[in-house]
Design a protein around this motif. Structure first.
Motif, PDB file in Angstrom:
ATOM      1  N   HIS A  92      43.802  42.561   7.803  1.00  0.00           N
ATOM      2  CA  HIS A  92      42.619  43.151   7.178  1.00  0.00           C
ATOM      3  C   HIS A  92      42.087  44.314   8.006  1.00  0.00           C
ATOM      4  O   HIS A  92      41.610  45.312   7.452  1.00  0.00           O
ATOM      5  N   ARG A  93      42.182  44.202   9.314  1.00  0.00           N
ATOM      6  CA  ARG A  93      41.771  45.306  10.180  1.00  0.00           C
ATOM      7  C   ARG A  93      42.659  46.527   9.926  1.00  0.00           C
ATOM      8  O   ARG A  93      42.167  47.663   9.855  1.00  0.00           O
ATOM      9  N   ALA A  94      43.947  46.298   9.788  1.00  0.00           N
ATOM     10  CA  ALA A  94      44.863  47.394   9.486  1.00  0.00           C
ATOM     11  C   ALA A  94      44.566  47.995   8.116  1.00  0.00           C
ATOM     12  O   ALA A  94      44.626  49.218   7.920  1.00  0.00           O
TER      13      ALA A  94
ATOM     14  N   MET B 226      37.706  40.879   7.088  1.00  0.00           N
ATOM     15  CA  MET B 226      37.837  41.052   8.531  1.00  0.00           C
ATOM     16  C   MET B 226      36.621  40.482   9.256  1.00  0.00           C
ATOM     17  O   MET B 226      36.744  39.777  10.266  1.00  0.00           O
ATOM     18  N   GLY B 227      35.417  40.762   8.740  1.00  0.00           N
ATOM     19  CA  GLY B 227      34.199  40.244   9.364  1.00  0.00           C
ATOM     20  C   GLY B 227      34.122  38.735   9.318  1.00  0.00           C
ATOM     21  O   GLY B 227      33.754  38.081  10.303  1.00  0.00           O
ATOM     22  N   ARG B 228      34.467  38.173   8.169  1.00  0.00           N
ATOM     23  CA  ARG B 228      34.437  36.707   8.034  1.00  0.00           C
ATOM     24  C   ARG B 228      35.392  36.060   9.024  1.00  0.00           C
ATOM     25  O   ARG B 228      35.048  35.079   9.703  1.00  0.00           O
ATOM     26  N   LEU B 229      36.603  36.606   9.134  1.00  0.00           N
ATOM     27  CA  LEU B 229      37.603  36.013  10.030  1.00  0.00           C
ATOM     28  C   LEU B 229      37.241  36.255  11.495  1.00  0.00           C
ATOM     29  O   LEU B 229      37.483  35.399  12.354  1.00  0.00           O
ATOM     30  N   ASN B 230      36.666  37.415  11.793  1.00  0.00           N
ATOM     31  CA  ASN B 230      36.246  37.685  13.178  1.00  0.00           C
ATOM     32  C   ASN B 230      35.264  36.635  13.666  1.00  0.00           C
ATOM     33  O   ASN B 230      35.390  36.110  14.781  1.00  0.00           O
ATOM     34  N   THR B 231      34.263  36.335  12.846  1.00  0.00           N
ATOM     35  CA  THR B 231      33.264  35.353  13.285  1.00  0.00           C
ATOM     36  C   THR B 231      33.853  33.942  13.337  1.00  0.00           C
ATOM     37  O   THR B 231      33.523  33.160  14.233  1.00  0.00           O
ATOM     38  N   GLU B 232      34.736  33.623  12.402  1.00  0.00           N
ATOM     39  CA  GLU B 232      35.391  32.307  12.465  1.00  0.00           C
ATOM     40  C   GLU B 232      36.172  32.151  13.759  1.00  0.00           C
ATOM     41  O   GLU B 232      36.140  31.090  14.398  1.00  0.00           O
ATOM     42  N   LEU B 233      36.876  33.203  14.165  1.00  0.00           N
ATOM     43  CA  LEU B 233      37.685  33.130  15.381  1.00  0.00           C
ATOM     44  C   LEU B 233      36.808  33.052  16.629  1.00  0.00           C
ATOM     45  O   LEU B 233      37.103  32.297  17.564  1.00  0.00           O
ATOM     46  N   VAL B 234      35.741  33.818  16.676  1.00  0.00           N
ATOM     47  CA  VAL B 234      34.860  33.811  17.852  1.00  0.00           C
ATOM     48  C   VAL B 234      34.194  32.453  18.029  1.00  0.00           C
ATOM     49  O   VAL B 234      34.062  31.947  19.145  1.00  0.00           O
ATOM     50  N   PHE B 235      33.771  31.846  16.923  1.00  0.00           N
ATOM     51  CA  PHE B 235      33.057  30.573  17.006  1.00  0.00           C
ATOM     52  C   PHE B 235      33.978  29.359  16.955  1.00  0.00           C
ATOM     53  O   PHE B 235      33.522  28.230  17.160  1.00  0.00           O
TER      54      PHE B 235
ATOM     55  N   TRP C  37      38.668  49.100   0.822  1.00  0.00           N
ATOM     56  CA  TRP C  37      38.008  49.225   2.133  1.00  0.00           C
ATOM     57  C   TRP C  37      36.919  48.169   2.270  1.00  0.00           C
ATOM     58  O   TRP C  37      36.815  47.489   3.294  1.00  0.00           O
ATOM     59  N   ASP C  38      36.110  48.012   1.228  1.00  0.00           N
ATOM     60  CA  ASP C  38      35.044  47.004   1.262  1.00  0.00           C
ATOM     61  C   ASP C  38      35.616  45.598   1.369  1.00  0.00           C
ATOM     62  O   ASP C  38      35.077  44.757   2.101  1.00  0.00           O
ATOM     63  N   GLU C  39      36.687  45.328   0.621  1.00  0.00           N
ATOM     64  CA  GLU C  39      37.285  43.994   0.673  1.00  0.00           C
ATOM     65  C   GLU C  39      37.841  43.706   2.063  1.00  0.00           C
ATOM     66  O   GLU C  39      37.643  42.617   2.612  1.00  0.00           O
ATOM     67  N   ALA C  40      38.543  44.695   2.636  1.00  0.00           N
ATOM     68  CA  ALA C  40      39.105  44.504   3.982  1.00  0.00           C
ATOM     69  C   ALA C  40      37.997  44.288   5.006  1.00  0.00           C
ATOM     70  O   ALA C  40      38.107  43.432   5.892  1.00  0.00           O
ATOM     71  N   LEU C  41      36.908  45.042   4.887  1.00  0.00           N
ATOM     72  CA  LEU C  41      35.782  44.900   5.812  1.00  0.00           C
ATOM     73  C   LEU C  41      35.165  43.510   5.704  1.00  0.00           C
ATOM     74  O   LEU C  41      34.867  42.869   6.725  1.00  0.00           O
ATOM     75  N   GLU C  42      34.966  43.041   4.486  1.00  0.00           N
ATOM     76  CA  GLU C  42      34.357  41.719   4.298  1.00  0.00           C
ATOM     77  C   GLU C  42      35.228  40.613   4.866  1.00  0.00           C
ATOM     78  O   GLU C  42      34.744  39.727   5.587  1.00  0.00           O
TER      79      GLU C  42
END
Length: 418
Positions: A185-187, A206-215, A199-204
């Motif tokens: 999604h980042r790519a 990517m953000g959801r997965l980023n927070t899942e991975l961090v937490f 672009w909006d779908e990839a951003l959404e």
């Protein structure tokens, strides 16, 4: 004499009426004669317009009237008659849209397959190929879908990869690999046209997965471990690692009251965040060193109270804050009138002339998110404010801009997942 005069008068009256009738008939005939070319032209134009209406236009008119079956019938008949490659391709794509709306994915995939075969020279061939992959994916034909997405990456130029990368991201997540899914999604975000649907779908995502991975409590590619030392507390560890107590508790299944033990290993993900608030779109972006980390819809200042452009830093954050409203007594935490919601993150001016009373906070009016409705502060949904609170530390840079120039920001570093 009287009798003769009356008869003569009656004869004159009848003659006058006859002449009047003839005059009226003549006038009507003349008007019809004069207007005939115009009426005929109008008729011919109507017939010509009806005859020149394309099947796609006719189908769209039926859709506009709510008659999708009639639209499908028009397109099916046109597809059966059409022999030319490009018009057939357009008809098949139009019919595909109806199938997608109806959720008929087997039909949609068959139509897309025919379209790809009909006109392989189409400039939007890669996008249609990605659509074909998505239709296969909807039928859980995952490996077939993957082949279509990979074919897009192999044959299409940069700038046309994003839909396929998003598809590969979905497949990676379906397979349980969140980090690879996030990277796809980042790519896709880096490849897509800014503010496009992809672009909006990839951003959404990517953000959801980023927070899942961090937490997440599981180890991730970016995570590290800290070994607790005697005298450590969650607060002191957070300061030492430049991370938040909220991130440490979430990522390790702890609470604020948890007791730490020397030698205990704590997972954390080092991040150097900054916040960008975009007034034009009423969005708050969280960036890390890889680019956008997550985007949150925000409510911003209403007319007369516009959120002031400029640079700030985050001050001392507060959970369940008291609202010191400007026109009345303080409103305590959890009060239904407390407009700050559940979190308060003050924005300390980093430049002269900026207001000192702004901050990022939650809300008691979720319907105002995405609108210009506040007295100047960026407001978020409470769950978004709580998440952001657990991600950013004190002194995190914040900038309010009118519009982000994504091209001026340059290319974000990313690697294509292997």
């Amino acid at each position: 004499m009287v009798t003769q005069y009356s008869a003569h008068r009656n004869n004159d009256s009848g003659l006058s009426r006859t002449i009047l009738r003839l005059a009226i008939l003549f006038a009507v005939a003349f008007a019809v004669f004069q207007g005939y070319p115009y009426l005929r032209a109008q008729w011919d134009q109507w017939r010509g317009n009806a005859a020149s209406e394309t099947p796609i236009e006719a189908a769209r008119n039926k859709i506009h009237m709510g008659d999708e079956p009639a639209a499908a019938a028009i397109l099916d008949q046109a597809i059966a008659r059409e022999q030319r490659s490009e018009p057939l391709y357009r008809l098949l794509l139009e019919r595909t849209r109806l199938a997608q709306v109806a959720g008929d994915w087997p039909l949609a995939s068959e139509l897309l397959k025919r379209a790809l075969a009909a006109y392989p020279a189409s400039p939007d061939y890669p996008a249609v190929l990605a659509q074909y992959g998505a239709a296969l994916e909807k039928q859980e034909r995952f490996e077939e879908a993957r082949k279509q997405y990979e074919e897009v990456l192999r044959t299409a130029p940069q700038g046309m990869h994003a839909p396929a990368l998003v598809g590969l991201g979905r497949l990676a997540e379906q397979g349980g690999d969140l980090a690879i899914a996030r990277d796809y999604h980042r790519a896709a975000f880096a490849d897509a046209e800014p503010e496009s649907e992809t672009w909006d779908e990839a951003l959404e995502q990517m953000g959801r997965l980023n927070t899942e991975l961090v937490f997440a409590q599981q180890e991730t590619p970016e995570s590290k471990y800290y070994t607790v030392e005697p005298g450590d507390t969650l607060t002191s560890i957070g300061i030492k690692l430049n991370t938040t107590q909220g991130l440490l508790t979430r990522a390790n299944g702890l609470t604020d009251a948890s007791t730490l033990h020397p030698g205990q290993r704590l997972k954390y993900t080092p991040k150097d965040f900054r916040v960008l608030v975009e007034r034009d779109t009423r969005r708050l972006y969280l960036f890390d060193n890889q680019g956008p980390f997550k985007c949150y819809p925000a409510g911003l200042g209403k007319p007369g109270y516009e959120t002031t452009l400029g640079k700030y830093t985050i001050g001392s954050k507060q959970k369940d804050p008291t609202w010191f409203r400007p026109d009345g007594p303080p409103v305590p935490p959890n009060d239904p009138e407390n407009e700050l919601g559940t979190r308060w993150m003050p924005m300390v001016p980093a430049e002269e002339g900026l207001p000192t009373d702004l901050g990022i906070h939650g809300t008691i009016a979720p319907e105002t998110i995405g609108q210009y409705a506040s007295r100047g502060c960026p407001r978020l949904l409470n769950e978004s404010a709580e998440e952001l609170y657990d991600l950013i530390v004190r002194s995190t840079p914040v900038e309010v801009v009118e519009k982000i120039d994504w091209k001026a920001l340059g290319a974000f570093p990313w690697r294509r997942p292997s």
